[in-house]
Design a protein around this motif. Structure first.
Motif, mmCIF file in Angstrom:
data_model
loop_
_atom_site.group_PDB
_atom_site.id
_atom_site.type_symbol
_atom_site.label_atom_id
_atom_site.label_comp_id
_atom_site.label_asym_id
_atom_site.label_seq_id
_atom_site.Cartn_x
_atom_site.Cartn_y
_atom_site.Cartn_z
ATOM 1 N N LEU A 95 0.939 -1.072 -0.015
ATOM 2 C CA LEU A 95 -0.013 0.108 -0.168
ATOM 3 C C LEU A 95 0.763 1.004 0.111
ATOM 4 C CD1 LEU A 95 -2.988 1.038 0.181
ATOM 5 C CD2 LEU A 95 -2.629 1.098 2.710
ATOM 6 N N PHE A 96 0.435 2.086 -0.845
ATOM 7 C CA PHE A 96 1.386 3.302 -1.075
ATOM 8 C C PHE A 96 0.647 4.599 -0.640
ATOM 9 C CE2 PHE A 96 2.980 0.330 -4.357
ATOM 10 C CZ PHE A 96 4.473 0.420 -4.038
ATOM 11 N N PHE A 97 1.311 5.379 0.363
ATOM 12 C CA PHE A 97 0.569 6.517 0.682
ATOM 13 C C PHE A 97 1.514 7.970 0.056
ATOM 14 C CE2 PHE A 97 0.070 3.640 4.112
ATOM 15 C CZ PHE A 97 -1.290 3.920 4.171
ATOM 16 N N ASN A 98 1.078 8.465 -1.072
ATOM 17 C CA ASN A 98 1.498 9.348 -1.830
ATOM 18 C C ASN A 98 1.360 10.699 -1.073
ATOM 19 O OD1 ASN A 98 1.941 7.497 -3.755
ATOM 20 N ND2 ASN A 98 -0.206 7.817 -4.633
ATOM 21 N N VAL A 99 2.471 11.459 -0.732
ATOM 22 C CA VAL A 99 2.860 12.894 -0.279
ATOM 23 C C VAL A 99 3.493 13.499 -0.889
ATOM 24 C CG1 VAL A 99 2.389 11.801 2.025
ATOM 25 C CG2 VAL A 99 4.589 12.066 1.166
ATOM 26 N N SER A 100 3.112 15.091 -1.036
ATOM 27 C CA SER A 100 3.966 15.890 -1.389
ATOM 28 C C SER A 100 4.356 17.072 -0.678
ATOM 29 C CB SER A 100 3.329 16.747 -2.649
ATOM 30 O OG SER A 100 1.971 17.205 -2.221
ATOM 31 N N ARG A 101 5.658 17.598 -0.497
ATOM 32 C CA ARG A 101 6.049 18.469 0.491
ATOM 33 C C ARG A 101 5.406 19.755 0.253
ATOM 34 N NH1 ARG A 101 10.647 17.721 3.361
ATOM 35 N NH2 ARG A 101 11.349 16.156 2.162
ATOM 36 N N ARG A 102 5.117 20.729 1.435
ATOM 37 C CA ARG A 102 4.894 22.103 1.169
ATOM 38 C C ARG A 102 6.296 22.823 1.461
ATOM 39 N NH1 ARG A 102 0.752 21.550 6.409
ATOM 40 N NH2 ARG A 102 -0.739 20.114 5.431
ATOM 41 N N PHE A 103 6.613 23.309 0.381
ATOM 42 C CA PHE A 103 7.824 24.081 0.408
ATOM 43 C C PHE A 103 7.783 25.596 0.787
ATOM 44 C CE2 PHE A 103 6.162 24.656 -3.830
ATOM 45 C CZ PHE A 103 6.242 25.736 -3.958
ATOM 46 N N GLY A 104 6.426 25.784 1.325
ATOM 47 C CA GLY A 104 6.639 27.369 2.000
ATOM 48 C C GLY A 104 7.254 27.701 3.136
ATOM 49 N N PHE A 105 7.777 26.462 3.894
ATOM 50 C CA PHE A 105 8.843 26.716 4.863
ATOM 51 C C PHE A 105 10.179 26.958 4.415
ATOM 52 C CE2 PHE A 105 11.966 24.852 7.696
ATOM 53 C CZ PHE A 105 11.976 25.510 8.915
ATOM 54 N N ASN A 106 10.710 26.131 3.512
ATOM 55 C CA ASN A 106 12.108 26.443 2.890
ATOM 56 C C ASN A 106 11.889 27.799 1.925
ATOM 57 O OD1 ASN A 106 13.365 23.721 3.457
ATOM 58 N ND2 ASN A 106 11.287 23.051 2.975
ATOM 59 N N ILE A 107 10.925 28.330 1.341
ATOM 60 C CA ILE A 107 11.020 29.422 0.799
ATOM 61 C C ILE A 107 11.530 30.618 1.716
ATOM 62 C CG2 ILE A 107 9.386 31.057 -0.175
ATOM 63 C CD1 ILE A 107 9.992 29.236 -2.262
ATOM 64 N N PHE A 108 10.846 30.645 2.952
ATOM 65 C CA PHE A 108 11.223 31.690 4.016
ATOM 66 C C PHE A 108 12.363 31.199 4.761
ATOM 67 C CE2 PHE A 108 6.364 32.020 3.274
ATOM 68 C CZ PHE A 108 6.445 33.357 2.846
ATOM 69 N N GLN A 109 12.797 30.066 4.889
ATOM 70 C CA GLN A 109 14.085 30.001 5.608
ATOM 71 C C GLN A 109 15.413 29.580 4.820
ATOM 72 O OE1 GLN A 109 14.202 29.634 8.771
ATOM 73 N NE2 GLN A 109 11.798 30.296 9.196
ATOM 74 N N SER A 110 15.228 29.399 3.461
ATOM 75 C CA SER A 110 16.363 29.352 2.773
ATOM 76 C C SER A 110 16.331 30.060 1.385
ATOM 77 C CB SER A 110 16.208 27.705 2.092
ATOM 78 O OG SER A 110 16.239 26.869 3.569
ATOM 79 N N TYR A 111 15.239 30.075 0.643
ATOM 80 C CA TYR A 111 15.423 30.796 -0.589
ATOM 81 C C TYR A 111 15.398 32.181 -0.438
ATOM 82 C CZ TYR A 111 14.688 26.450 -3.276
ATOM 83 O OH TYR A 111 14.573 25.049 -3.704
ATOM 84 N N VAL A 112 14.457 32.682 0.321
ATOM 85 C CA VAL A 112 14.319 34.201 0.422
ATOM 86 C C VAL A 112 15.789 34.822 1.228
ATOM 87 C CG1 VAL A 112 13.191 36.245 1.775
ATOM 88 C CG2 VAL A 112 11.956 34.324 0.648
ATOM 89 N N PRO A 113 16.248 34.268 2.162
ATOM 90 C CA PRO A 113 17.553 34.519 2.552
ATOM 91 C C PRO A 113 18.917 34.437 1.688
ATOM 92 C CG PRO A 113 16.489 33.293 4.471
ATOM 93 C CD PRO A 113 15.912 33.166 3.175
ATOM 94 N N SER A 114 18.759 33.465 0.644
ATOM 95 C CA SER A 114 19.977 33.359 0.008
ATOM 96 C C SER A 114 19.797 34.456 -1.121
ATOM 97 C CB SER A 114 19.732 31.935 -0.664
ATOM 98 O OG SER A 114 19.908 30.736 0.467
ATOM 99 N N SER A 115 18.594 34.518 -1.416
ATOM 100 C CA SER A 115 18.440 35.654 -2.623
ATOM 101 C C SER A 115 18.731 37.135 -2.001
ATOM 102 C CB SER A 115 17.115 35.612 -3.232
ATOM 103 O OG SER A 115 16.586 34.427 -3.811
ATOM 104 N N VAL A 116 18.355 37.476 -1.059
ATOM 105 C CA VAL A 116 18.453 38.749 -0.416
ATOM 106 C C VAL A 116 20.226 38.638 -0.043
ATOM 107 C CG1 VAL A 116 18.116 40.148 1.621
ATOM 108 C CG2 VAL A 116 16.082 38.962 0.831
ATOM 109 N N THR A 117 20.828 37.707 0.513
ATOM 110 C CA THR A 117 22.331 37.988 0.749
ATOM 111 C C THR A 117 22.974 38.169 -0.769
ATOM 112 O OG1 THR A 117 21.957 36.280 2.412
ATOM 113 C CG2 THR A 117 24.201 36.824 1.491
#
Length: 498
Positions: free
Chosen positions: A269-291
């Motif tokens: 039995l396979f449980f299919n899930v997808s990640r919510r990347f909102g957390f990584n947007i504010f914790q990784s992508y935005v700081p990297s771009s601003v820097t």
């Protein structure tokens, strides 16, 4: 005659006192005693005689005992010659076990350990002819104590790491036996199962966490598993603990695997899930771009302020290093680069290039300034050309080229009027190809760059692009933002569509 009369009077005297004492007795007791019903009928007796009503159900006791005795006789008759060590239909057709699954809670999913937790109620149904019976009972619901006396499929979960059974207040087992021999076995448990997460597209990744089970000892020719109409029952969506993931669906498959012990049917039995990347947007992508954008401020700072530009560049690089380390803190040690690692790596490269741009600019300006302020090395033929008449100059140049021994003389830049008037960059030399190029040319360090502030050469000379070093910051103010913008467009299109 007189004797009879005396006896009659004596009898009357004996009978009169009770009639007189009756009213006195009533007055002494008084009306407050409530015993006016003393002369009433016996059915108005005090409530102490109500135990007769308690005994009243004993009138139906034989009927209740009859059902209880009938159920006991049926169970004793079924289990009298029952051997729980043997599966139903042994020696004949394989036993078909129908599986039904109810998911109570899914999650959390542990990314560093690559496992997930699930709370399920597993229902297995099969037919056992030895448990058929005749009677008025449609089914018997038995607790977990009867499990030891019946044959139960030895189902186990192949990718489980740890299993917890509920034991409050009793073990959560249930067995239901029907008249036709159908057996339903239900068990509730918490399973910690392995889930191989492929993190290449992290944090835009999707996963299918499997839950596979099969029989431990019975091969395919003895036990066959099949799915019932699968329904994922969720009573309360709040109980799901997926945190960073969204549940997208469920699927199942059945296949046969070959082992040393035989061919076993495995149901997954396979449980299919997808990640919510909102957390990584504010914790990784935005700081990297601003820097990265902040590191470009150095292009607007004059090259004379070397300390400020260097401090800004180094701070940007250290910040990107910290962000990269933080993003890997709760991450599995995979041997490949994820989408987030690639993005942070590109931002890190932009910060390094911004610092190297200032280093290159300082290097070129330093050597250009040094060449203007240091003593010049001139060929003797140059001074000779200045003193020779116009008609004699070609012969003087010819004699200078024929000399094998080169003799140089040192002159100050202030007396060098001819050098200032000569070509000062490759662009200007290309406009005057007939002029003589001296060994002391100040453009020998940069073949494609114009080293003078007043360089008036064309953009394209002899197929070469000449760049003005004093305009290097101006070029960087345009090239860096445009390149970073197109990188983001391509990055997000690729990650979100594939």
């Amino acid at each position: 005659m007189l004797t009879k009369l005396l006896l009659l009077l004596l009898g009357i005297a004996i009978t009169l006192p009770p009639r007189i004492e009756g009213p006195h007795a009533e007055l002494e007791k008084g009306p407050s005693t409530g015993l006016d019903d003393v002369y009433g009928p016996e059915p108005h007796a005090p409530p102490e005689k109500l135990p007769a009503e308690e005994i009243k159900p004993t009138i139906d006791t034989p009927r209740g005992f009859g059902k209880l005795l009938a159920a006991t006789q049926i169970l004793d008759g079924m289990l009298n010659n029952y051997d729980h060590r043997l599966r139903p239909g042994i020696g004949g057709k394989p036993t078909v076990v129908t599986v039904m699954l109810s998911v109570n809670t899914l999650g959390p999913i542990s990314v560093p350990n690559m496992e997930y937790s699930i709370d399920i109620t597993l229902c297995q149904t099969w037919y056992d002819e030895r448990l058929r019976y005749n009677g008025s009972f449609e089914s018997f619901v038995l607790n977990g104590d009867m499990v030891r006396q019946l044959w139960i499929p030895d189902t186990f979960f192949r990718n489980s790491k740890k299993i917890h059974n509920y034991g409050v207040t009793r073990l959560n087992h249930m067995v239901r036996i029907h008249k036709d021999g159908k057996v339903l076995y239900t068990d509730r448990m918490i399973i910690d199962a392995r889930c191989s997460l492929y993190m290449l597209k992290f944090p835009m990744d999707s996963h299918s966490c499997p839950l596979s089970f099969s029989s431990f000892s019975y091969p395919e020719n003895e036990i066959i598993y099949k799915w019932d109409d699968f329904k994922l029952d969720i009573n309360d969506g709040v109980s799901w603990k997926l945190l960073q993931f969204d549940f997208t669906g469920v699927s199942n498959e059945t296949k046969t695997i070959s082992t040393v012990a035989g061919d076993f049917m495995v149901t997954t039995l396979f449980f299919n899930v997808s990640r919510r990347f909102g957390f990584n947007i504010f914790q990784s992508y935005v700081p990297s771009s601003v820097t990265t954008i902040i590191s470009w401020i150095s292009f607007w700072i004059k090259s004379d302020f070397a300390q400020a530009r260097t401090s800004l560049g180094i701070t940007s690089i250290l910040t990107m290093t910290t962000l990269s380390s933080y993003s890997q803190k709760n991450f599995p040690r995979v041997s490949y680069m994820t989408a987030l690692d690639f993005y942070i790596g590109v931002c890190f490269t932009f910060c390094i290039c911004a610092l190297l741009e200032f280093a290159l600019l300082s290097f070129l300006i330093y050597h250009y300034t040094k060449s203007r302020t240091s003593p010049r090395v001139r060929h003797p033929a140059t001074r000779a050309c200045a003193l020779t008449p116009l008609r004699a100059r070609p012969y003087a140049h010819a004699r200078a080229r024929q000399q094998q021994d080169v003799v140089y003389e040192i002159e100050d830049s202030e007396d060098d009027s001819d050098e200032e008037e000569g070509p000062s960059c490759p662009a200007q030399r290309s406009l005057h190809p007939g002029r003589i190029q001296y060994p002391g040319s100040r453009c020998r360090l940069c073949k494609y760059m114009c080293m003078a502030r007043d360089c008036k050469g064309g953009l394209w000379q002899q197929g070469r692009l000449f760049i003005h070093i004093y305009r290097l910051d101006n070029y960087s103010r345009v090239v860096f933002p445009v390149t970073f913008f197109f990188f983001n467009v391509v990055y997000w299109l690729v990650c979100l569509n594939f």
